[in-house]
Design an enzyme around this catalytic site. Structure first.
Site, PDB file in Angstrom:
ATOM      1  N   SER A 171       1.358 -31.298 -26.431  1.00  0.00           N
ATOM      2  CA  SER A 171       1.063 -31.330 -27.886  1.00  0.00           C
ATOM      3  C   SER A 171       1.645 -30.193 -28.396  1.00  0.00           C
ATOM      4  CB  SER A 171      -0.575 -31.457 -27.791  1.00  0.00           C
ATOM      5  OG  SER A 171      -0.901 -31.200 -29.246  1.00  0.00           O
ATOM      6  N   TYR A 184      -9.416 -28.554 -26.312  1.00  0.00           N
ATOM      7  CA  TYR A 184      -8.031 -29.337 -26.320  1.00  0.00           C
ATOM      8  C   TYR A 184      -6.933 -28.521 -26.451  1.00  0.00           C
ATOM      9  CZ  TYR A 184      -4.786 -33.056 -27.567  1.00  0.00           C
ATOM     10  OH  TYR A 184      -3.314 -33.619 -27.835  1.00  0.00           O
TER      11      TYR A 184
HETATM   12  C1  BGC Z   1      -3.779 -34.714 -31.049  1.00  0.00           C
HETATM   13  C2  BGC Z   1      -3.844 -35.307 -32.473  1.00  0.00           C
HETATM   14  C3  BGC Z   1      -3.422 -34.743 -33.678  1.00  0.00           C
HETATM   15  C4  BGC Z   1      -1.816 -34.145 -33.226  1.00  0.00           C
HETATM   16  C5  BGC Z   1      -1.362 -33.290 -34.283  1.00  0.00           C
HETATM   17  C6  BGC Z   1      -2.126 -34.357 -30.950  1.00  0.00           C
HETATM   18  O1  BGC Z   1      -2.074 -33.639 -29.723  1.00  0.00           O
HETATM   19  O2  BGC Z   1      -4.026 -35.693 -30.196  1.00  0.00           O
HETATM   20  O3  BGC Z   1      -5.370 -35.965 -32.635  1.00  0.00           O
HETATM   21  O4  BGC Z   1      -3.350 -35.672 -34.659  1.00  0.00           O
HETATM   22  O5  BGC Z   1      -1.890 -33.527 -32.009  1.00  0.00           O
HETATM   23  O6  BGC Z   1      -2.348 -32.167 -34.742  1.00  0.00           O
END
Ligand code: BGC
Length: 286
Positions: A171, A184
């Site tokens: 991410s 996360y």
């Molecule tokens: C998350 C999303 C988020 C995006 C940008 C992703 O890894 O799961 O919820 O919108 O990152 O912030």
């Protein structure tokens, strides 16, 4: 800043036609968390590119079967397999069945992931553990099984010049800190150095390991960020390219990273984020 896209109407996602170029023909792929969102788009894209695909899911059997059908429609083999990637025994069964049923494993897409958001001082240990277990430990368990399989089988010259490819779905939050989402962001930061360390270790076996780091993509996980025109307008402030990404765009990047076209690409994160990692707050000067 006002942009020409501010009143953009969100288009429906259209199923792509089966492409003629089968650049992954003969390869056997496994995509975790493939019943929805980014995992679904990647599984379909790999299938359309000629790979046979194991569609892993943990909930939503019907949705997983629809992904299987779409892959079969374009001439590749596919089946759905329920497994929780955070459980060692279930991951072992997932790979054992694949070896029996498809005869090999060439591509792992470590996609399964979730969010359990909370202000930091209200975050429970359970929320922390769950996100780390699926997003980080799950990727470790699947990557370890895949590396074992790749080492056993070696390079299958008729399908690829590498013995295997692992794509970790990370991410933008492997580098962008994220208040309210500490578990996360920690999991994705962990994925980054796990991916690079595995890559360093297994390169001599011709095993390629990379990450794809999506920005804001139109999937159920972040519907709150794009589901209303107001939310979407706010979201665009974080994206220099001024539009949300579509799951299919991650699918196409995954096909390239899994193919021999990217054979010399190893141990890197490819950001697919419309520039979200470019410090958009500085767009109009510092
Ligand atoms: C998350 C999303 C988020 C995006 C940008 C992703 O890894 O799961 O919820 O919108 O990152 O912030």
């Amino acid at each position: 800043m006002k942009t020409m896209f501010e009143n953009e109407v969100l288009p429906d996602v259209v199923m792509p036609a089966c492409p003629i170029l089968k650049i992954l023909k003969g390869q056997k792929a496994i995509v975790t968390g493939a019943s929805s969102g980014i995992g679904k788009a990647i599984a379909i894209a790999l299938g359309h590119a000629g790979a046979d695909v194991v569609v892993n899911y943990v909930a939503g059997e019907e949705a997983a079967l629809a992904v299987v059908e779409e892959i079969q429609r374009c001439g590749s083999r596919a089946y759905a397999h329920k497994a929780d990637v955070s459980r060692e025994d279930e991951v072992r069964d997932l790979f054992e069945r694949m070896a029996g049923q498809l005869g090999a494993v060439d591509i792992l897409v470590n996609n399964a992931g979730l969010q359990q958001d909370a202000p930091f001082d209200e975050m429970t240990l359970q929320q922390w553990n769950k996100v780390i277990a699926v997003n980080l430990t799950g990727q470790f368990l699947c990557a370890r099984e895949a590396v074992r399989a790749f080492k056993r089988q070696g390079v299958r010259k008729n399908v690829s010049c590498a013995a295997g490819k692992i794509i970790c779905i990370s991410s933008v939050h492997e580098v962008i800190p994220w208040a309210g989402h500490v578990n996360y962001a920690a999991s994705k930061g962990g994925v980054m150095l796990m991916m690079k360390s595995i890559a360093q270790e297994v390169a001599p076996y011709r095993i390629r390991v990379n990450s794809l780091a999506p920005g804001a993509i139109r999937t159920p996980i972040n519907m709150a960020a794009w589901g209303t025109p107001e939310a979407y307008r706010e979201l665009l402030k974080l994206i220099p390219y001024k539009r949300i990404g579509e799951p299919e765009e991650i699918g196409r990047a995954a096909v390239w990273l899994a193919s021999d076209d990217s054979d010399y690409v190893h141990g890197v994160t490819l950001f697919v984020d419309g520039g979200m990692t470019l410090y958009p707050g500085f767009e109009t000067g510092g």
